[in-house]
Design a protein around this motif. Structure first.
Motif, PDB file in Angstrom:
ATOM      1  N   GLY A   1      11.791  -7.381   5.544  1.00 48.92           N
ATOM      2  CA  GLY A   1      12.337  -7.750   4.238  1.00 48.92           C
ATOM      3  C   GLY A   1      13.545  -6.910   3.880  1.00 48.92           C
TER       4      GLY A   1
ATOM      5  N   LEU B   1       9.067  -8.852   3.448  1.00 51.27           N
ATOM      6  CA  LEU B   1       8.454  -7.679   2.813  1.00 51.27           C
ATOM      7  C   LEU B   1       6.951  -7.645   3.052  1.00 51.27           C
TER       8      LEU B   1
ATOM      9  N   ILE C   1      13.018 -13.237   2.273  1.00 50.48           N
ATOM     10  CA  ILE C   1      12.933 -11.796   2.005  1.00 50.48           C
ATOM     11  C   ILE C   1      11.515 -11.410   1.588  1.00 50.48           C
ATOM     12  N   TYR C   2      10.886 -12.240   0.734  1.00 48.73           N
ATOM     13  CA  TYR C   2       9.515 -11.959   0.318  1.00 48.73           C
ATOM     14  C   TYR C   2       8.566 -11.959   1.510  1.00 48.73           C
TER      15      TYR C   2
END
Length: 253
Positions: free
Chosen positions: A166, A159, A155-156
């Motif tokens: 993300g 993003l 997810i990081y």
């Protein structure tokens, strides 16, 4: 079970799955291939009907979760401070140390988070719920830890890649932790299964998250008192969505 009589048109198929002899529910492959559908209002409405009787268990579960996170963060901060990673004179090491504390402090609480998820799922399937569920998943600590760390890392990265990837993954992975527990999937299998399932109706799932977030935000305005009802609503709503997609295995004896 009374769920088959519920007005939600998507509750009945999930209930029927629960009533098949010997706890037979769709395999992961069958669940992904058969398709599903839901409406945000139906999921939230059904979850609201199940809030009664679970508020104390879920709120207590969140208290345990946050206490565990605070303790883990404190211990990690102390240890990293002792080894010099939290050196205030070095902004770089301070930033790295804080990131490590944040990631590991959250990761060690995943068994508690899994317990909260399973309380919502069992309530959604009209199965018995108990506060002991919070402490029932430490046997899968390593898979849960790896699932959580891999999910957070992806997810990081998403993003950082123009934000939208993300956001997509943060919604798509919402069922990874319960899949790692309820179906015993490996970390990558849990992440990919959740992503493939949610992607079939990603915008509806995003809308469900958004509406639940707005409900919780408004409920928190009055000194947070409304969260006594809306936190359980959120947990059970995710449980209802999980049940609609995958069905729920009977609890182990």
């Amino acid at each position: 079970m009374s769920e088959s009589a519920a007005p939600n048109p998507y509750a009945a198929p999930a209930s029927n799955l629960q009533e098949i002899p010997n706890g037979q529910v769709p395999s992961i492959a069958e669940a992904l291939s058969r398709g599903y559908d839901f409406t945000i209002s139906d999921v939230i409405g059904e979850a609201w009907q199940r809030v009664k009787g679970t508020k104390g268990i879920i709120i207590g579960g969140f208290l345990i979760f946050y206490i565990a996170m605070l303790l883990a963060t404190f211990v990690l901060g102390f240890v990293l401070g002792m080894v010099g990673l939290l050196n205030e004179s070095s902004p770089g090491s301070m930033m790295v140390g804080q990131l490590v504390i944040s990631l590991l402090g959250s990761a060690v609480t995943y068994p508690f988070l899994a317990g909260i998820n399973m309380i919502g799922i069992r309530r959604a399937a009209d199965q018995p719920v108990s506060f002991n569920e919070m402490f029932s998943h430490f046997g899968r600590f390593v898979p849960l830890l790896l699932t959580g760390l891999l999910m957070t890392a992806l997810i990081y990265v998403g993003l950082l890649l123009l934000i939208l990837p993300g956001i997509y993954l943060s919604v798509a992975y919402m069922l990874a932790i319960p899949l790692a527990v309820e179906r015993g999937l490996s970390p990558w299998e849990a992440l990919e299964t959740s992503r493939k399932a949610i992607s079939q109706h990603w915008f509806k799932a995003f809308g469900l998250f958004l509406v639940l977030g707005l409900i919780m935000g408004v409920s928190a305005l009055a000194l947070g008192i409304g969260l006594i009802w809306t936190l359980p609503l959120f947990v059970i709503a995710i449980g209802v969505l999980y049940r609609i997609i995958f069905g729920v295995l009977p609890p182990a004896n």
